[in-house]
Design an enzyme around this catalytic site. Structure first.
Site, PDB file in Angstrom:
ATOM      1  N   TYR A 127       0.858  -1.193   0.000  1.00  0.00           N
ATOM      2  CA  TYR A 127       0.000   0.000   0.000  1.00  0.00           C
ATOM      3  C   TYR A 127       0.888   1.236   0.000  1.00  0.00           C
ATOM      4  CZ  TYR A 127      -3.335   3.560   1.509  1.00  0.00           C
ATOM      5  OH  TYR A 127      -4.102   4.690   1.577  1.00  0.00           O
ATOM      6  N   GLU A 215      -3.564   7.482  -4.133  1.00  0.00           N
ATOM      7  CA  GLU A 215      -3.499   6.208  -3.424  1.00  0.00           C
ATOM      8  C   GLU A 215      -3.289   5.082  -4.418  1.00  0.00           C
ATOM      9  OE1 GLU A 215      -6.217   4.295   0.015  1.00  0.00           O
ATOM     10  OE2 GLU A 215      -7.156   4.304  -1.966  1.00  0.00           O
TER      11      GLU A 215
END
Length: 437
Positions: A127, A215
């Site tokens: 992530y 993101e």
């Protein structure tokens, strides 16, 4: 403003961020052609012919596509395929169909485009995100070795696995920081250089496009050692979009509520809800309080509509048109606090708007602030069917009663129910002075 996955990839590629090859398609035939361009071949070709596994992904503004279901019965908005023919068949089952996921609600979203892209043989998922940190007034990198899952889950269950790196807004992301992040995210030495380059490209994208968030989830390491941004989500600073017409052009209004699109065209902030009491308010905070107190008295707000502090008569008129376009609306509450804007000006705008737009439902108006007496006098002498309210609590009870009368022929408003009241713990007493201001 949201953008599609394929548009996010296009932005990333401009800044040298490595992503799997792929193109968007609007028809099954285009999907088949894209598959051929990516180097796939039909079964039956000689041994050794190039073969690339592909993924066909429905493009909508919602997550959970892979686990979603189309209303035609087809399961999943993300499928792996091995030939152009199979890509065409999958696209035919998705395009023009409604995909329902846990984020779309039961209404779902119509799929108008699909992304045909190379499949990645994933060895590891990571992530990685860049966002604006209000506490430090600087960009903040948030990363974790636990990719492919919701970062909120990781933060709740394994907070020690969350990495945070503040970036000096003047100096920008430094080379030592990218190397540090690569080491913290456990990239092997051969992959560290590619990872550092990707981190730098993501930061340059974030700054150049005036993003409030970028993101990448997941950022993957393939079995071949490649470091790729597999999927990305962007949030943009709407106030900076005038500097980026190419990004503003990416807006897909087909993915948005038509009422919200129309409201934005007139400078209004509108969000549709599921209730039956429409609200027209000046100021976001007052709008939230208005919805809270409607709920407190047993009603259900149909929308959030903030006309701002300098609304014109034309904007008020358009606001009424948007409100009555919702067939679930049984009553309207106008709640105006005249600070910068004078109540008499707003009152005249309401009167003129009502003469232009026929309101098929009861209208309750509460005014407070500058020139409030003049505003109330204008409405009282207008001869229009307007229910005047003395304060916010009075307005809420009257609009709830009007809405209930329209649906159940029972004009009596429900007594306050603490269990149904606002989730805002700061609001304790709706009839107190904080509500009458």
């Amino acid at each position: 403003m949201n953008i599609h996955e394929y548009q996010a990839r296009e932005l990333l590629q401009r800044f040298g961020v490595a992503t799997p090859r792929g193109k968007v398609a609007a028809t099954p035939e285009e999907a088949e052609q894209v598959a051929r361009e990516l180097g796939d071949v039909e079964p039956g070709y000689p041994p050794g012919a190039k073969r690339v596994d592909l993924v066909v992904k429905a493009q909508i503004h919602a997550g959970g596509r892979g686990k979603g279901t189309f209303t035609n019965g087809f399961k999943g908005g993300v499928h792996v395929c091995k030939s152009p023919g199979e890509a065409r068949e999958l696209a035919a089952k998705m395009l023009g169909q409604t995909l329902v996921t846990h984020q779309t609600g039961p209404a779902g979203r119509v799929v108008n485009k699909v992304l045909v892209t190379e499949s990645a043989d994933i060895a590891r998922e990571i992530y990685f995100a860049i966002l604006l940190d209000r506490a430090s007034a600087a960009p903040l990198i948030v990363a974790s070795t636990e990719g492919g899952v919701e970062i909120e889950t990781v933060a709740a269950n394994s907070p020690e696995k969350i990495i945070r790196e503040r970036v000096d807004p003047l100096a920008g992301l430094q080379a030592f920081q990218t190397r540090k992040l690569a080491k913290q995210l456990k990239f092997e030495l051969p992959q560290s250089k590619a990872a550092a380059k990707l981190f730098d490209g993501l930061y340059r994208t974030f700054i150049a496009c005036d993003c409030s968030m970028v993101e990448v989830n997941p950022l993957v390491v393939t079995t071949k050692g490649e470091v790729l941004a597999l999927d990305a989500k962007f949030n943009f600073d709407d106030n900076a979009l005038y500097r980026h017409p190419e990004i503003a052009a990416m807006r897909d209004i087909a993915e948005e509520d038509p009422r919200e699109v129309e409201a934005s065209e007139h400078g209004l902030n509108y969000i549709g809800l599921d209730g039956n009491i429409a609200c027209l308010v000046n100021g976001a905070g007052l709008a939230m309080a208005t919805m809270d107190i409607i709920k407190f008295y047993g009603g259900s707000p149909a929308n959030f509509l903030d006309v701002g502090g300098d609304a014109t008569e034309e904007e008020v008129t358009e606001a009424f048109k948007i409100l009555i376009a919702d067939k679930n609306v049984k009553a309207i509450l106008v709640n105006i606090f005249g600070g910068i804007m004078r109540c008499d000006v707003i009152a005249q705008g309401i009167i003129n708007a009502m003469k232009t737009v026929h309101l098929p439902v009861p209208l309750v108006v509460r005014l407070e602030g500058t020139n409030v007496d003049a505003g109330k006098k204008l409405i009282a002498e207008s001869g229009l069917a307007v229910i005047a309210a003395d304060d916010l609590a009075d307005a809420a009870q009257k609009v709830v009663a009007a809405a209930r009368q329209a649906t159940t022929a029972s004009p009596k408003a429900q007594e306050p129910n603490p269990k149904q009241y606002s989730a805002n713990p700061k609001i304790q007493n709706p009839s107190s002075k904080q509500y009458s201001k």
